[in-house]
Enzyme design. Sequence first.
Site, PDB file in Angstrom:
ATOM      1  N   CYS A 210     -12.160  -1.936  -4.332  1.00  0.00           N
ATOM      2  CA  CYS A 210     -10.729  -1.852  -4.055  1.00  0.00           C
ATOM      3  C   CYS A 210     -10.163  -3.268  -4.071  1.00  0.00           C
ATOM      4  O   CYS A 210     -10.235  -3.983  -3.073  1.00  0.00           O
ATOM      5  CB  CYS A 210     -10.490  -1.192  -2.707  1.00  0.00           C
TER       6      CYS A 210
ATOM      7  N   CYS B 260      -8.040   5.597  -4.221  1.00  0.00           N
ATOM      8  CA  CYS B 260      -7.732   4.196  -3.949  1.00  0.00           C
ATOM      9  C   CYS B 260      -7.088   4.033  -2.577  1.00  0.00           C
ATOM     10  O   CYS B 260      -5.878   3.888  -2.452  1.00  0.00           O
ATOM     11  CB  CYS B 260      -6.852   3.592  -5.020  1.00  0.00           C
TER      12      CYS B 260
END
Length: 552
Positions: free
Chosen positions: A483, A303
């Site tokens: 994301c 991430c």
Amino acid sequence: MDIRKITEDVSVAPQIATGDMATLRAAGFASIINNRPDGESADQPTHAAIAAAGQAAGLQVRHLPVVSGQITDADVAAFAGALADLPGPVLAFCKSGTRAATLWTMAQADTLPADVLLARTRGAGYDMTDTVARLPKVQRTPDIRADIVIVGAGSAGIATAASLLARDGTLDIAIIDPSEVHYYQPGWTMVGAGVFDAAQTRRQTATLIPVGVNWIKAAVADVLPDANAVALTDGRIVGYARLVVCPGLDLHWDGIAGLSDALGRNGVTSNYRSDLAPYTWSLVQGMTAGRALFTQPPMPIKCAGAPQKAMYLSGDAWARRGVLKHIDIQFMNAGGVLFGVKDYVPALMEYVARYDATLNFFHTLTAIDGAAKTATFAVNAPDTPPTQVTIDFDMIHVCPPQRAPGFIRDSALADAAGWVDVDPATLRHKTYANIWSLGDVMNAPNAKTMAAARKQAPVVADNIMADMAGRPAVAAYDGYGSCPLTVERGKIVLAEFGYGGKLLPSFPEWLIDGTRPSRLAWMLKAQGLPQVYWHAMLKGREWMAEPGPLTR
């Protein structure tokens, strides 16, 4: 002396003294092997002194020094050669006897079965379970076997098992993972912002393993692809016909000097650990003035937006309380850009300006002094001599450097950087045709996100089913990753993209424009995606995750 017999001809012992030689000769020993380098401790006799005393007592003495934890194949070969050359019985010693026992175990790996190696060393008081598990030369019938073995019960592993069973409920599948608790890791950013409670992000692993799947609750020591086997740290061997490798990655906290000891106090926190995310929110709530640092290490990391998400949500909280003007926000990024896909950068820069955050590129965190509240960074900007800076902080949110687990880095599955080497479309290993990999551990050039694993699991499932039917791969992964960049409480920039930074939006632009902050995207992140995770992805329900066809 503490002499421990392994066989009739070989014993091991902790450090011996020069005055012990006559006693050892009287006990029947003919030879001594010293496995300890000189100078390890002040009270240690030198090898020259040991050799002189041994020879005076009629013993043959050989020095084969090895460093603890760094035994090489050459060390093992030298030890085996000494056992063959020297008259017996032989006593090998080091500081505790462990190195000597380890050398004996490794030297005998190609002649004795694993259970015999373990029994003899345990009888001498040394547990060589981890050593035996890592020895590819130890051949034996697997203790457990399954048609499909999945390493890792994280999001990728459980989703793959569920997707496979959705295609054929009779499949023989085993999942290897020691963890009792399973986490919804994308939720930790929200915990660090006071939106989620930490308890919302965790469930017992046993409740998530698909019905019919054998959960092997153990850790992996080694993958032995040439033997179609996985070695466990408890000494067991698991055999497979097909293997799926998805153990996640290793958060290398010790890669930053002082970080491990500093975490959770003195203003040092990280949303990359579930137990620390609440501390992040506590720090944000308590801060009214001072300097807040947010760090991002070199890629790849899981991430990639998470370090700046923490910055935006903290800045938003301080703005809402009216204290933002008293807080100096500094984003310390080892890379040279704010976000890797340029289409999303303009919207993010608006929030950088809103929170008056300073962007510091090419700054890599190397050390933290928690008590002094200082952070040291290596600065390596292009066309500029490398420098080092140390910065005071009141709060620092750290994203640790990340790497593949050790048993992957040291295996035949890894590429030069340590990641599992796969075809980026089929996710099949480039060398071993009966192995696939997905999630954070493999080397396809996609963003390492939960959303990526959600798309990868059906691809792996389809391609395994095709392989079992004797057909070539049928499904392709397009590099999709998502994301959700939480730029403020209630708004998200929903970044969705694939290989090469190609935008891959899931929704029409009139509903959610991923390049602009959106309240609907926040609702998706806060309410929709956790439900999709628990009740669809981990159940084999591939909502908006159907794999695309492989184009040949």
